[in-house]
Enzyme design. Sequence first.
Site: not given
Ligand code: UT7
Length: 323
Positions: A113, A250, A280
């Site tokens: 990225c 980005h 993204n």
């Molecule tokens: O471009 C390169 C750099 N990349 C980035 O900068 C990405 C950086 N990371 C992020 O943007 C975020 O971490 C994400 C958007 C990927 C995830 O958001 P988060 O707030 O960190 O969520 P999480 O991974 O902590 O997941 C929270 C909950 C989980 O469920 P439990 O364990 O709390 O029951 C996940 O299983 O959300 C669940 N979850 C979803 N639910 C519905 C994860 N993905 C999804 C989804 N739909 N698509």
Amino acid sequence: MLRSVILGVGSSLPARVMTNSDISKIVDTSHEWIVERTGIHARHIAGEGETTRSLAVDAAKKALVSAGVAASEIDLIIVATSTPDKTFPATATMVQNDLGIVQGAAFDVQAVCSGFVYALTTADALIRSGQATAALVIGAETFSRILDWNDRTTCVLFGDGAGAFVLKAAEGNGTNDDRGILASKLRSDGRYHDKLYVDGGPSTTKTVGFLRMEGREVFKHAVANIASVIDQVIVEAGICVSDVDWFVPHQANRRILDGVAKKLGIDENRIVITLDHHGNTSAASIPLAFDEAVRDGRIQKGQLVLLEAMGGGFTWGAILARY
Ligand code: UT7
């Protein structure tokens, strides 16, 4: 003093738009979750015949027209991509062929990225050292092709597209009043190479592989790394955050953009955001956002712009330029 002036920009998006509700028919997710956690509403997905090469060529042609520069003047092509048409040769050489360019050099840069920031910094260095006089710098990706469409934690985040800048050497007086790239800083920390990666490759699995990410871990480092590198570039250039007319980041996550803005005191009205309709697009996101803001009249010639990115590796970086 030689400067690399941004003379033109262009971009290209696949025809097909995929909304959050379209994705919720494939994996267990919802429009509400995706918008709340990322800010993304829709993304473009490449169809049959649309590849990184074709998107890059389309964006490059538009950038050349906007710059008023003929393809025959270009003596450097750098394509930032992690989704090349082939493992080799570089997609940049295919772009060179498609544009009918037979002089100069063409190569790819791979910093995920952060690729566009790496490519622009490389082109600027080659221009200022006299090795090139007119460059096409392109960010082009088809991440949809390396997504695991069964993994809801990643497949909702990414989209496809390409954006291009035309840079040309011009004499400046060496001050921040010059048009062109004024300062840049590249960083990486390979201790985190396994936090955002693709689980295949020619030398290991002999396959292309799928994108894997520890999202929370990436998120944690993103705000701190981006804020720190923006601060370094701003200090190096001897300006203040409030001197910057437009921040073109980005586009990974709305919460990351808000976190950086809060940390550095950036007015959110000065941030170009296209994440909602592009998702993204990795190395393509900065030139795609830049082109949109030039076309709708926000970014004007002579304004100070700051580009920044963070991605797999981890890699990150920032560039200050006067458009
Ligand atoms: O471009 C390169 C750099 N990349 C980035 O900068 C990405 C950086 N990371 C992020 O943007 C975020 O971490 C994400 C958007 C990927 C995830 O958001 P988060 O707030 O960190 O969520 P999480 O991974 O902590 O997941 C929270 C909950 C989980 O469920 P439990 O364990 O709390 O029951 C996940 O299983 O959300 C669940 N979850 C979803 N639910 C519905 C994860 N993905 C999804 C989804 N739909 N698509």
